[in-house]
Design a protein around this motif. Structure first.
Motif, short mmCIF file in Angstrom:
data_model
loop_
_atom_site.label_atom_id
_atom_site.label_comp_id
_atom_site.label_asym_id
_atom_site.label_seq_id
_atom_site.Cartn_x
_atom_site.Cartn_y
_atom_site.Cartn_z
N MET A 1 69.54 23.17 -4.20
CA MET A 1 68.55 22.81 -5.22
C MET A 1 67.67 21.67 -4.70
SD MET A 1 67.82 23.82 -8.33
CE MET A 1 66.84 23.31 -9.74
N SER A 2 66.34 21.84 -4.80
CA SER A 2 65.43 20.85 -4.23
C SER A 2 65.06 19.79 -5.25
CB SER A 2 64.16 21.54 -3.74
OG SER A 2 63.21 20.60 -3.34
N ASP A 3 64.83 18.57 -4.75
CA ASP A 3 64.37 17.48 -5.60
C ASP A 3 62.85 17.39 -5.62
OD1 ASP A 3 66.96 16.68 -6.19
OD2 ASP A 3 67.09 15.40 -4.42
N ASN A 4 62.17 18.29 -4.88
CA ASN A 4 60.72 18.23 -4.83
C ASN A 4 60.10 18.57 -6.17
OD1 ASN A 4 60.70 17.67 -2.06
ND2 ASN A 4 60.89 19.81 -1.53
N SER A 5 58.96 17.98 -6.44
CA SER A 5 58.20 18.33 -7.64
C SER A 5 56.74 18.05 -7.34
CB SER A 5 58.66 17.51 -8.84
OG SER A 5 58.42 16.13 -8.62
N GLY A 6 55.88 18.70 -8.11
CA GLY A 6 54.46 18.52 -7.91
C GLY A 6 53.75 19.86 -7.96
N LYS A 7 52.45 19.80 -8.18
CA LYS A 7 51.63 21.00 -8.29
C LYS A 7 50.81 21.18 -7.02
CE LYS A 7 49.45 21.47 -12.18
NZ LYS A 7 48.41 21.30 -13.23
N ILE A 8 50.90 22.36 -6.42
CA ILE A 8 50.20 22.64 -5.18
C ILE A 8 49.27 23.83 -5.35
CG2 ILE A 8 50.43 23.29 -2.75
CD1 ILE A 8 53.07 21.83 -2.69
N LEU A 9 48.01 23.65 -4.97
CA LEU A 9 47.03 24.73 -4.98
C LEU A 9 46.94 25.32 -3.59
CD1 LEU A 9 44.64 26.40 -6.14
CD2 LEU A 9 43.17 24.44 -5.60
N VAL A 10 47.13 26.64 -3.47
CA VAL A 10 47.02 27.35 -2.20
C VAL A 10 45.75 28.19 -2.24
CG1 VAL A 10 48.08 29.01 -0.62
CG2 VAL A 10 49.52 27.40 -1.91
N VAL A 11 44.79 27.88 -1.35
CA VAL A 11 43.53 28.63 -1.29
C VAL A 11 43.56 29.44 -0.01
CG1 VAL A 11 41.03 28.49 -1.46
CG2 VAL A 11 42.44 26.66 -2.44
N GLU A 12 43.82 30.73 -0.14
CA GLU A 12 44.04 31.61 1.02
C GLU A 12 43.62 33.03 0.64
OE1 GLU A 12 44.60 33.57 4.03
OE2 GLU A 12 45.45 31.58 4.41
N ASP A 13 42.68 33.62 1.42
CA ASP A 13 42.16 34.93 1.05
C ASP A 13 43.09 36.08 1.43
OD1 ASP A 13 41.46 34.28 3.75
OD2 ASP A 13 40.14 36.01 3.78
N GLU A 14 43.95 35.89 2.44
CA GLU A 14 44.91 36.94 2.80
C GLU A 14 46.07 36.87 1.81
OE1 GLU A 14 45.80 37.41 7.07
OE2 GLU A 14 44.43 35.71 7.37
N ARG A 15 46.14 37.88 0.94
CA ARG A 15 47.09 37.80 -0.17
C ARG A 15 48.54 37.75 0.30
NH1 ARG A 15 44.82 38.70 -5.31
NH2 ARG A 15 42.57 39.05 -5.16
N ARG B 1 43.70 19.79 -11.04
CA ARG B 1 44.03 18.50 -10.42
C ARG B 1 45.39 18.55 -9.73
NH1 ARG B 1 40.95 14.67 -13.20
NH2 ARG B 1 41.76 13.12 -11.73
N PRO B 2 45.54 19.41 -8.72
CA PRO B 2 46.84 19.53 -8.05
C PRO B 2 47.20 18.26 -7.28
CG PRO B 2 45.15 20.67 -6.79
CD PRO B 2 44.51 20.26 -8.09
N ASP B 3 48.48 18.14 -6.93
CA ASP B 3 48.95 17.00 -6.16
C ASP B 3 48.65 17.19 -4.67
OD1 ASP B 3 50.37 15.45 -8.31
OD2 ASP B 3 51.43 17.36 -8.46
N LEU B 4 48.45 18.43 -4.25
CA LEU B 4 48.15 18.74 -2.85
C LEU B 4 47.47 20.10 -2.80
CD1 LEU B 4 50.32 18.14 0.26
CD2 LEU B 4 49.49 20.45 -0.15
N ILE B 5 46.58 20.27 -1.80
CA ILE B 5 45.90 21.55 -1.61
C ILE B 5 46.19 22.07 -0.22
CG2 ILE B 5 43.66 22.75 -1.55
CD1 ILE B 5 42.59 20.52 -3.40
#
Length: 229
Positions: free
Chosen positions: A1-15, A49-53
């Motif tokens: 189980m991971s302790d990571n948290s946060g919202k990440i936006l992935v912008v990638e055209d190859e599905r 407003r993601p935490d990382l892109i």
């Protein structure tokens, strides 16, 4: 189980790549939003407003460099960490990505495990630190919670990379700091590409310090020092 948290936006055209990235980041504990073209990616970045892109560079609609530059100009996303993900593997492309202010740069094909490790490293570096929120030395004052920098109490806009570099020096005034330590602190590891772009970031940082630029000294054969004594 991971302790990571946060919202990440992935912008990638190859599905298939986007789904691979999303799957591994979700498994690591992050909330993931996907976009498959540059315009949609920029729209979601401003809305969510993601935490990382995680940003691909060769995108339909609007290329990744253009998206990145527009996000940096907008106050809502000017300090949002960005990991560039691209098939452009040449050293010159990596240097360009880092010099424009990206927090990291990963080339395809990539290891999902390495991607998650780099994302974790970026997220750790951008976490706010409870307690000593502000740090000062000479005419410099930095607020770590909102990544604000003040020069003689006048706010000066820095990129997230410039802020991290200056913070490292301000927290260790009058002491020469090794290049490799600076590289590991800001980018997470030391290599030739990052070493070359470190000097470019320092040059840009000094240009923003005006008459106080000489306080950031180059220590030949070692690295840099903030001289406020």
């Amino acid at each position: 189980m991971s302790d990571n948290s946060g919202k990440i936006l992935v912008v990638e055209d190859e599905r298939d790549v986007a789904e691979l990235v999303g799957f591994n980041l979700e498994r690591a504990g992050y909330e993931v939003i996907l976009a498959h073209d540059g315009l949609r990616g920029q729209e979601l970045a401003l809305k969510e407003r993601p935490d990382l892109i995680v940003l691909d560079l060769m995108l339909p609609g609007k290329d990744g460099y253009s998206v990145f530059k527009d996000l940096r100009r907008d106050n809502r996303t000017s300090h949002t960490p960005v990991l560039m993900l691209t098939a452009r593997a040449q050293t010159e492309d990596r240097i360009k990505g880092l010099e424009v202010g990206a927090d990291d740069y990963l080339t395809k094909p990539f290891s999902p495990k390495e991607l998650v490790l780099r994302v974790n490293a970026i997220m750790r570096r951008t976490e706010s630190t409870p307690g000593s929120v502000e740090v000062s030395a000479g005419p410099f004052r930095l607020d770590k919670n909102n990544m604000s920098f003040y020069l003689n109490e006048e706010r000066v806009d820095l990129t997230s990379t410039e802020f991290k570099l200056l913070l490292f020096l301000v927290e260790r005034p009058d002491s020469a700091q090794d290049r490799n330590q600076l590289l590991r602190t800001v980018w997470g590891y030391s290599d030739e590409v990052h070493s070359r772009t470190l000097d470019t970031h320092m040059k840009r940082l000094r240009s923003k310090l005006g008459p106080y630029a000489n306080l950031v000294e180059t220590v030949r054969g070692i690295g840099y020092r903030l001289n406020v004594s």
